[in-house]
Design a protein around this motif. Sequence first.
Motif, PDB file in Angstrom:
ATOM      1  N   VAL A  84      -1.840  -3.653  -5.014  1.00  0.00           N
ATOM      2  CA  VAL A  84      -2.670  -2.376  -5.080  1.00  0.00           C
ATOM      3  C   VAL A  84      -2.107  -1.474  -6.333  1.00  0.00           C
ATOM      4  CG1 VAL A  84      -3.047  -0.268  -3.740  1.00  0.00           C
ATOM      5  CG2 VAL A  84      -2.735  -2.329  -2.598  1.00  0.00           C
TER       6      VAL A  84
ATOM      7  N   LEU B 122       1.111   4.253  -2.838  1.00  0.00           N
ATOM      8  CA  LEU B 122       0.802   5.283  -2.801  1.00  0.00           C
ATOM      9  C   LEU B 122       1.908   6.812  -2.950  1.00  0.00           C
ATOM     10  CD1 LEU B 122      -1.522   5.045   0.558  1.00  0.00           C
ATOM     11  CD2 LEU B 122      -2.126   5.259  -1.919  1.00  0.00           C
TER      12      LEU B 122
ATOM     13  N   LYS C 164      -6.148  -1.147   3.157  1.00  0.00           N
ATOM     14  CA  LYS C 164      -6.071  -0.465   4.467  1.00  0.00           C
ATOM     15  C   LYS C 164      -6.836  -1.280   5.464  1.00  0.00           C
ATOM     16  CE  LYS C 164      -5.686   4.358   2.978  1.00  0.00           C
ATOM     17  NZ  LYS C 164      -6.487   5.716   2.952  1.00  0.00           N
TER      18      LYS C 164
ATOM     19  N   LEU D 148       0.949  -1.066  -0.129  1.00  0.00           N
ATOM     20  CA  LEU D 148      -0.163   0.051  -0.010  1.00  0.00           C
ATOM     21  C   LEU D 148       0.856   1.344   0.083  1.00  0.00           C
ATOM     22  CD1 LEU D 148      -2.620   1.339   0.265  1.00  0.00           C
ATOM     23  CD2 LEU D 148      -2.824   1.181   2.651  1.00  0.00           C
TER      24      LEU D 148
ATOM     25  N   VAL E  47      -7.298   0.462  -2.780  1.00  0.00           N
ATOM     26  CA  VAL E  47      -6.607   0.962  -1.423  1.00  0.00           C
ATOM     27  C   VAL E  47      -7.293   0.749  -0.446  1.00  0.00           C
ATOM     28  CG1 VAL E  47      -6.021   3.256  -0.517  1.00  0.00           C
ATOM     29  CG2 VAL E  47      -5.323   2.805  -2.972  1.00  0.00           C
TER      30      VAL E  47
END
Length: 300
Positions: free
Chosen positions: A80, A65, A91, A61, A87
Motif C-alpha cells: 500500500v 495510514l 480494505k 494498510l 487503500v
Amino acid sequence: MTKMQAWVSAARLRTLPLSISGILFGSFYAYYLDKWDGLIFGLAMATTLLLQILSNFANDLGDTLKGADNEERVGPQRSVQSGAISVKEMKGAVILFSVLSLATAIPLVIYGTKDLPTTILYTYIALALACVIAAITYTMGKKAYGYNGLGDVFVFIFFGLVSTLGIFTLLAKTFDILLILPAIGIGLLSTAVLNLNNLRDHENDAKVGKNTIIVKMGYEKGKRHHARLIHMAFFCFLTFFALQENAWMLIGLLPFAILMKHLNYVKKEQIPQNLDPELKKVALSTFLICLLSSILFVLC
C-alpha cells in the motif's frame, strides 16, 4: 512489480510458518496421546493461515495510514505504501479474508466441540471472533493495540496459548496442564520475533508515535529483554521434554543452538537496521522446534 506480485508480497508468506507452529505442536502432541482427527487439523491449519494473511494485509494498510511505513522504514517495502495496491483494494482484501477466516473457523468450532459442553462451543466462537478482531486492530483503528505497547501481549496469547492449547483441546476433548509449558514457550518465541522487529524499527516507530515496548524501554534494555524471552522459552521446552521420560524428545531442542548464536549477535549489534536478517532466524527456528517435535511425537 505486477499486481499479483504485490499481493503475494503483502501476504508476507515468510510469516506463515511461525503462525502454524502452535497448531503443529498441539496437534501432534494430541496424536502422541492417540487423539487425532484429520478434519479438525486441516480446518485449524486453514483458519490459522487465513488469519495470518488477514493480519498481514491489515498491518500493511494500518501502518501506511498511520505513517509507520515510510521512506525511513527498514525491511521490505509495503504494497500500500508503494502504491502497488490501493487503500480501497486493501480494505476489500481485509474484509474478504475476515469472512474466509470465519468460514473455516466456525465449522472447525462446531465440529470440534460436538462432544463437549455447549459452554465450550460458545467459548471457541468468542475466541474465533477475537482472533479476527485482533488480526485487524493490531495497526488499524484509533485504538490500535500495536501502537500502545500491547502487541507483545496479544502475540504471546494468540500465537502461543490459544493456538497450542486450543487445537489440542479440540482434538483430545480434554485439557493437559503439561502442555502449558510448550504453549508458553511458543508464545515467548513468537513474541521474540515481534520484539526483534520492534528493535529494528524503534527509531522510526518513536517518530511516528508507535509506542512499542522497545520504544518505551530503549534499545539496550530491549536487547536484554529479547534474551530473556528466548532463555525462558528454552527452559519451558526443556522442562516439558524432560517430563516426557523419553530421551529422544530432547532432540526437539536442537534448533535452540541457532537461537543462542543469534542472541550473541544481537547482544553485540549496535545498528538496529542490521537486525533485519535475524528475523527469519528466530521465526524459522521456532517453526523448526515445533516441526521437529511433531515428527518426534509421531515416531516415538
